[in-house]
Design a protein around this motif. Structure first.
Motif, PDB file in Angstrom:
ATOM      1  N   THR A   1      34.657  24.200  -8.106  1.00  0.00           N
ATOM      2  CA  THR A   1      35.903  24.940  -7.881  1.00  0.00           C
ATOM      3  C   THR A   1      36.781  24.225  -6.855  1.00  0.00           C
ATOM      4  O   THR A   1      38.001  24.124  -7.026  1.00  0.00           O
ATOM      5  N   TYR A   2      36.165  23.697  -5.799  1.00  0.00           N
ATOM      6  CA  TYR A   2      36.927  22.958  -4.785  1.00  0.00           C
ATOM      7  C   TYR A   2      37.565  21.696  -5.385  1.00  0.00           C
ATOM      8  O   TYR A   2      38.753  21.407  -5.153  1.00  0.00           O
ATOM      9  N   LEU A   3      36.786  20.922  -6.147  1.00  0.00           N
ATOM     10  CA  LEU A   3      37.307  19.688  -6.733  1.00  0.00           C
ATOM     11  C   LEU A   3      38.435  19.970  -7.722  1.00  0.00           C
ATOM     12  O   LEU A   3      39.439  19.242  -7.763  1.00  0.00           O
ATOM     13  N   ALA A   4      38.268  21.037  -8.526  1.00  0.00           N
ATOM     14  CA  ALA A   4      39.314  21.387  -9.486  1.00  0.00           C
ATOM     15  C   ALA A   4      40.599  21.783  -8.760  1.00  0.00           C
ATOM     16  O   ALA A   4      41.707  21.466  -9.214  1.00  0.00           O
ATOM     17  N   HIS A   5      40.471  22.483  -7.643  1.00  0.00           N
ATOM     18  CA  HIS A   5      41.635  22.903  -6.853  1.00  0.00           C
ATOM     19  C   HIS A   5      42.250  21.719  -6.109  1.00  0.00           C
ATOM     20  O   HIS A   5      43.483  21.623  -5.998  1.00  0.00           O
ATOM     21  N   ARG A   6      41.398  20.822  -5.627  1.00  0.00           N
ATOM     22  CA  ARG A   6      41.876  19.675  -4.849  1.00  0.00           C
ATOM     23  C   ARG A   6      42.541  18.629  -5.742  1.00  0.00           C
ATOM     24  O   ARG A   6      43.536  17.994  -5.356  1.00  0.00           O
ATOM     25  N   PHE A   7      42.008  18.420  -6.953  1.00  0.00           N
ATOM     26  CA  PHE A   7      42.539  17.412  -7.873  1.00  0.00           C
ATOM     27  C   PHE A   7      43.067  18.101  -9.137  1.00  0.00           C
ATOM     28  O   PHE A   7      42.536  17.892 -10.240  1.00  0.00           O
ATOM     29  N   VAL A   8      44.077  18.923  -8.974  1.00  0.00           N
ATOM     30  CA  VAL A   8      44.629  19.683 -10.098  1.00  0.00           C
ATOM     31  C   VAL A   8      45.131  18.728 -11.180  1.00  0.00           C
ATOM     32  O   VAL A   8      45.857  17.765 -10.894  1.00  0.00           O
ATOM     33  N   GLY A   9      44.711  18.997 -12.411  1.00  0.00           N
ATOM     34  CA  GLY A   9      45.143  18.172 -13.533  1.00  0.00           C
ATOM     35  C   GLY A   9      44.314  16.927 -13.748  1.00  0.00           C
ATOM     36  O   GLY A   9      44.578  16.168 -14.690  1.00  0.00           O
TER      37      GLY A   9
ATOM     38  N   LEU B   1      35.394  15.689 -11.300  1.00  0.00           N
ATOM     39  CA  LEU B   1      34.351  16.607 -11.749  1.00  0.00           C
ATOM     40  C   LEU B   1      33.284  15.862 -12.550  1.00  0.00           C
ATOM     41  O   LEU B   1      32.083  16.119 -12.407  1.00  0.00           O
ATOM     42  N   ALA B   2      33.721  14.935 -13.396  1.00  0.00           N
ATOM     43  CA  ALA B   2      32.769  14.153 -14.189  1.00  0.00           C
ATOM     44  C   ALA B   2      31.900  13.261 -13.301  1.00  0.00           C
ATOM     45  O   ALA B   2      30.683  13.147 -13.518  1.00  0.00           O
ATOM     46  N   VAL B   3      32.507  12.646 -12.300  1.00  0.00           N
ATOM     47  CA  VAL B   3      31.747  11.808 -11.368  1.00  0.00           C
ATOM     48  C   VAL B   3      30.727  12.649 -10.605  1.00  0.00           C
ATOM     49  O   VAL B   3      29.576  12.221 -10.384  1.00  0.00           O
ATOM     50  N   PHE B   4      31.120  13.838 -10.188  1.00  0.00           N
ATOM     51  CA  PHE B   4      30.202  14.756  -9.499  1.00  0.00           C
ATOM     52  C   PHE B   4      28.989  15.054 -10.375  1.00  0.00           C
ATOM     53  O   PHE B   4      27.841  15.001  -9.918  1.00  0.00           O
ATOM     54  N   TYR B   5      29.216  15.342 -11.649  1.00  0.00           N
ATOM     55  CA  TYR B   5      28.125  15.637 -12.579  1.00  0.00           C
ATOM     56  C   TYR B   5      27.220  14.413 -12.758  1.00  0.00           C
ATOM     57  O   TYR B   5      25.991  14.531 -12.790  1.00  0.00           O
TER      58      TYR B   5
ATOM     59  N   SER C   1      39.707  34.569  -3.885  1.00  0.00           N
ATOM     60  CA  SER C   1      38.832  35.587  -4.485  1.00  0.00           C
ATOM     61  C   SER C   1      37.707  34.950  -5.283  1.00  0.00           C
ATOM     62  O   SER C   1      36.548  35.373  -5.210  1.00  0.00           O
ATOM     63  N   THR C   2      38.043  33.909  -6.062  1.00  0.00           N
ATOM     64  CA  THR C   2      37.017  33.231  -6.866  1.00  0.00           C
ATOM     65  C   THR C   2      35.982  32.549  -5.981  1.00  0.00           C
ATOM     66  O   THR C   2      34.767  32.629  -6.242  1.00  0.00           O
ATOM     67  N   MET C   3      36.428  31.894  -4.927  1.00  0.00           N
ATOM     68  CA  MET C   3      35.503  31.239  -4.013  1.00  0.00           C
ATOM     69  C   MET C   3      34.588  32.263  -3.335  1.00  0.00           C
ATOM     70  O   MET C   3      33.387  32.026  -3.175  1.00  0.00           O
TER      71      MET C   3
END
Length: 436
Positions: free
Chosen positions: A388-396, A401-405, A53-55
């Motif tokens: 959202t994909y990275l957070a779901h793929r690498f939970v915890g 996410l920081a590298v992406f930014y 739903s979020t995606m």
């Protein structure tokens, strides 16, 4: 009042109108972003899996970004042909009407699949409107500016972003205090319906600003271009590509630290909706204060030099941000997000004036709109989805996410270096020509 006095006030009026107008446009855009993170997934894209739903909800958010280059092309052409002011009046009305219609739109439980279809169509209208708005607002402020003050005056158009964010957060913070049933039923609609009042205010303010003096001069001299977009593609496409890259962190960073951060903190850190909205509200106030200071400082040390420092700082900023956000407490979260936002916002404040100075007046609206909006479609529209994909793929794990930014900020840094080098080459060539 005599004409010279009225003319002397036009720079301030133009800067104020650019600020107010873009504030309204971004308010409309941000309330959609906030609703996409909080309610659209549930109401318009119901699913047993919150991730799906979020995606889907963020996908409609991205649709608005993909429509923005269309708005940049259409209104860039009109702004370079018939005037900046007429184009801006039209974009403001389009955005206001589309936003109010979102507030009146029935959800999936009422009309089925028609609900998300209409939501997407209204989002397209919003995207086209904001796609045409930004370039005109920057130019109306910058082209009215006194000699040597383009960077500072153009930054007033950029101030509309944090101001619109503050308004949107205030609006949603008020309605999230309702119980969940009322919020999902009707409370979320109120910020959209309030846009009707802001629309009237914006139109009245913009009516008091004269056409851009630089555009008026080329129109009077009959030097406008019949197809400005065609000239941009034929003679300045390399500059456009560099400007697209240069805008990356200024656009993507906003939607990373705001739109994506709402979903990330509520779903993976475990904070409440009201807490993250309070944090983002405090950070938005910090951003609003930081941007004019950044523009003032850039005028003194040079825009290109300042942008390089800001982009480099932005590359480093996500690491302390995520460390502090993981605490789930208000003060550390505000400090962490503010670190990243101040770096990003300093860059964002200055980039408008820098980019607008790259292109000649006759094609400037089309060129900067195309540059900014194509970047918005790619970097802005996809950032919440990728996050959202990275957070779901690498939970915890927050480091992906920081590298992406960091990668987003690095793109901007490299393109600013290239643009500055090209500008230096042109300056050297001009001096050599005059010397000969």
């Amino acid at each position: 009042m005599n004409l010279p006095a009225m003319s002397a006030r036009q720079p301030a009026r133009a800067a104020t109108a650019a600020f107010i107008g873009t504030m309204i446009e971004w308010y409309d855009f941000y309330i959609y972003a906030t609703a996409a993170a909080l309610v659209f997934g549930t109401l318009y894209f119901p699913s047993h899996d919150p991730f799906v739903s979020t995606m889907a909800s963020f996908a409609t958010f991205a649709v608005g970004f993909f429509a923005r280059p269309i708005g940049g092309l259409v209104f860039g052409h009109l702004g370079d042909r018939i005037g900046r002011k007429k184009a801006l009046m039209t974009t403001l009305m389009m955005m206001g009407i589309a936003t109010v219609c979102v507030g009146l739109l029935p959800d999936f439980s009422k009309v089925g699949v028609l609900a998300p279809v209409l939501l997407v169509l209204l989002r397209v209208v919003q995207g086209i409107a904001v796609g045409g708005e930004w370039g005109g607002a920057v130019l109306m402020a910058g082209e009215h500016a006194p000699q040597g003050r383009r960077t500072f005056f153009a930054s007033f158009a950029q101030l509309g972003s944090p101001a619109g964010l503050i308004l949107s957060l205030v609006a949603f913070r008020a309605v999230t205090s309702l119980d969940k049933a009322d919020f999902l039923s009707w409370g979320w609609r109120l910020p959209f319906l309030a846009s009707s009042v802001l629309l009237v205010v914006g139109i009245l303010i913009r009516m008091g600003v004269n056409e851009s003096p630089e555009f008026a001069q080329i129109k009077e001299a009959n030097k406008t271009v019949k197809l400005p977009v065609a000239e941009v593609f034929s003679s300045a496409w390399r500059l456009v590509l560099l400007c697209i890259g240069a805008n990356t962190i200024g656009i993507a960073g906003v939607y990373f630290t705001n739109t994506f951060m709402i979903a990330y903190t509520t779903q993976y850190v475990g904070v409440t909706r009201s807490l993250i909205l309070d944090c983002l509200f405090a950070v938005a106030i910090i951003q609003l204060c930081a941007q004019p200071v950044a523009a003032w400082l850039a005028e003194r040390i040079g825009s290109a030099r300042f942008l390089k420092f800001a982009a480099l700082a932005a590359m480093l900023s996500p690491y302390p941000m995520f460390v502090l956000v993981q605490s789930g407490s208000v003060v550390p979260m505000v400090i962490g997000i503010a670190i990243a936002v101040v770096c990003m916002a300093s860059f964002y404040s200055v980039i408008a004036g820098f980019v607008s100075g790259v292109f000649p007046t006759r094609v400037r609206y089309s060129a900067i709109s195309l540059s900014y909006q194509v970047c918005g479609a790619v970097a802005g529209g996809l950032t919440p989805l990728v996050g959202t994909y990275l957070a779901h793929r690498f939970v915890g794990q927050w480091w992906p996410l920081a590298v992406f930014y960091t990668c987003l900020a690095a793109i901007s840094l490299l393109c600013i270096v290239a643009l500055d080098a090209r500008r230096s080459q042109r300056a050297d060539a001009s001096e050599a020509l005059h010397a000969s």
